[in-house]
Design an enzyme around this catalytic site. Structure first.
Site, PDB file in Angstrom:
ATOM      1  N   ASN A 104     -13.568  -3.198   2.731  1.00 33.69           N
ATOM      2  CA  ASN A 104     -14.652  -2.224   2.865  1.00 33.69           C
ATOM      3  C   ASN A 104     -15.495  -2.173   1.589  1.00 33.69           C
ATOM      4  OD1 ASN A 104     -13.518  -1.354   5.383  1.00 33.69           O
ATOM      5  ND2 ASN A 104     -12.050  -0.131   4.245  1.00 33.69           N
TER       6      ASN A 104
ATOM      7  N   HIS B  68     -10.849  -4.623  -3.155  1.00 37.96           N
ATOM      8  CA  HIS B  68      -9.511  -4.903  -2.643  1.00 37.96           C
ATOM      9  C   HIS B  68      -9.603  -5.296  -1.180  1.00 37.96           C
ATOM     10  CE1 HIS B  68     -10.198  -0.591  -1.980  1.00 37.96           C
ATOM     11  NE2 HIS B  68      -9.324  -0.638  -0.983  1.00 37.96           N
TER      12      HIS B  68
ATOM     13  N   ASP C 237       0.853  -1.200   0.000  1.00 36.34           N
ATOM     14  CA  ASP C 237       0.000   0.000   0.000  1.00 36.34           C
ATOM     15  C   ASP C 237       0.882   1.241   0.000  1.00 36.34           C
ATOM     16  OD1 ASP C 237      -1.803   2.149   0.871  1.00 36.34           O
ATOM     17  OD2 ASP C 237      -3.195   0.544   1.375  1.00 36.34           O
TER      18      ASP C 237
ATOM     19  N   GLN D 162     -14.807   2.638   2.003  1.00 33.68           N
ATOM     20  CA  GLN D 162     -14.175   2.357   0.710  1.00 33.68           C
ATOM     21  C   GLN D 162     -13.879   3.672   0.010  1.00 33.68           C
ATOM     22  OE1 GLN D 162     -16.492  -0.058  -2.033  1.00 33.68           O
ATOM     23  NE2 GLN D 162     -14.705  -0.484  -3.312  1.00 33.68           N
TER      24      GLN D 162
ATOM     25  N   HIS E  34      -7.280  -5.317   2.369  1.00 34.12           N
ATOM     26  CA  HIS E  34      -6.089  -4.819   3.049  1.00 34.12           C
ATOM     27  C   HIS E  34      -5.498  -5.939   3.899  1.00 34.12           C
ATOM     28  CE1 HIS E  34      -6.718  -0.438   2.367  1.00 34.12           C
ATOM     29  NE2 HIS E  34      -7.981  -0.836   2.220  1.00 34.12           N
TER      30      HIS E  34
END
Length: 139
Positions: A88, A101, A32, A95, A103
């Protein structure tokens, strides 16, 4: 399937550089760019799906299996003390990029984010809870 305006689609296509740590035919995993902790990574399907609701069930299952494998590997290699896997859906749930996606967040006893995943516990009457259970129970 690709959304030309999606930053994650551009990353997957190689148009924007990333620090890729895993790739297979369905997914790419990258660090990230705004990490919560050391090693914070994202699992991205290579095809564009805005959120979990659009993701086919088979791919959702593969994403969770990949999350498990990545968490085990990252825990071993990074020596973290715990792990959050966060996903999310929609703006109200946090989100911010509308490409599904997950995390992968390694947690360390001394990391600066404390518990990070939190909510204020709510109280509901037994009647409300019974009604919810009845409504949501699979038939």
């Amino acid at each position: 399937m690709r959304d030309e305006s999606c930053i994650f689609c551009k990353i997957i296509a190689g148009e924007i550089p990333s620090r890729k740590i895993y790739e297979d035919e369905d997914f790419q995993v990258m660090l990230d760019v705004s990490p919560a902790t050391k090693g914070h990574a994202l699992i991205l399907p290579k095809k564009h799906y805005a959120n979990l609701y659009e993701l086919p069930e088979e791919l959702a299952g593969k994403a969770m299996c990949l999350a498990k494998r990545m968490a085990e590997r990252m825990t071993l290699l990074l020596g973290c003390d715990g792990f959050n896997i966060v996903q999310n859906n929609n703006e109200v749930a946090g989100q911010t990029v509308f490409h599904f996606h997950m995390h992968l967040i390694p947690r360390y006893t001394a990391d600066e984010n404390g518990e990070m995943i939190w909510w204020k516990a709510q109280k509901f009457s037994d009647e409300v809870l019974d009604d919810l259970a009845k409504k949501l129970a699979q038939k």
